[in-house]
Design a protein around this motif. Sequence first.
Motif, short mmCIF file in Angstrom:
data_model
loop_
_atom_site.label_atom_id
_atom_site.label_comp_id
_atom_site.label_asym_id
_atom_site.label_seq_id
_atom_site.Cartn_x
_atom_site.Cartn_y
_atom_site.Cartn_z
N ASN A 36 27.92 136.90 4.62
CA ASN A 36 28.07 135.87 3.59
C ASN A 36 27.78 134.47 4.13
O ASN A 36 28.37 133.49 3.69
CB ASN A 36 29.48 135.94 2.98
N GLU A 42 32.47 138.99 -5.08
CA GLU A 42 32.91 137.80 -4.35
C GLU A 42 31.77 137.10 -3.61
O GLU A 42 31.90 135.94 -3.24
CB GLU A 42 33.98 138.18 -3.32
N ARG A 60 30.54 133.34 -3.92
CA ARG A 60 31.52 132.55 -4.68
C ARG A 60 31.73 131.21 -3.96
O ARG A 60 31.80 131.14 -2.75
CB ARG A 60 32.84 133.31 -4.76
N ASN A 61 31.79 130.17 -4.73
CA ASN A 61 31.95 128.81 -4.23
C ASN A 61 30.74 128.30 -3.44
O ASN A 61 30.84 127.35 -2.68
CB ASN A 61 33.22 128.66 -3.40
N PHE A 62 29.61 128.96 -3.63
CA PHE A 62 28.35 128.49 -3.04
C PHE A 62 27.58 127.76 -4.11
O PHE A 62 27.32 128.30 -5.16
CB PHE A 62 27.51 129.66 -2.50
N TYR A 63 27.26 126.53 -3.84
CA TYR A 63 26.50 125.74 -4.80
C TYR A 63 25.30 125.16 -4.07
O TYR A 63 25.42 124.59 -3.00
CB TYR A 63 27.36 124.60 -5.36
N SER A 64 24.15 125.34 -4.69
CA SER A 64 22.93 124.81 -4.05
C SER A 64 22.32 123.73 -4.90
O SER A 64 22.69 123.50 -6.01
CB SER A 64 21.92 125.93 -3.83
#
Length: 67
Positions: free
Chosen positions: A15, A60, A63-67
Amino acid sequence: MTDRWPEIDEHIVSNRIIQALVILREVFEYSIPQAIDAFSARYRLLRETRPDDFTVSNEEYGRNFYS
């Protein structure tokens, strides 16, 4: 050129999305969209062939990955 797929794969199953994308861009000189497409294809392959190696579930992952 050294085969970097084992390293990329390890980042993907652990991940570590950014690290995998950086190597894909570096090795293959991909643009960001090309690296994301290559990452997605490899992720799907690894989920099919090495599902037990992933550190988080498919739900999961990212999750909480923003590009």
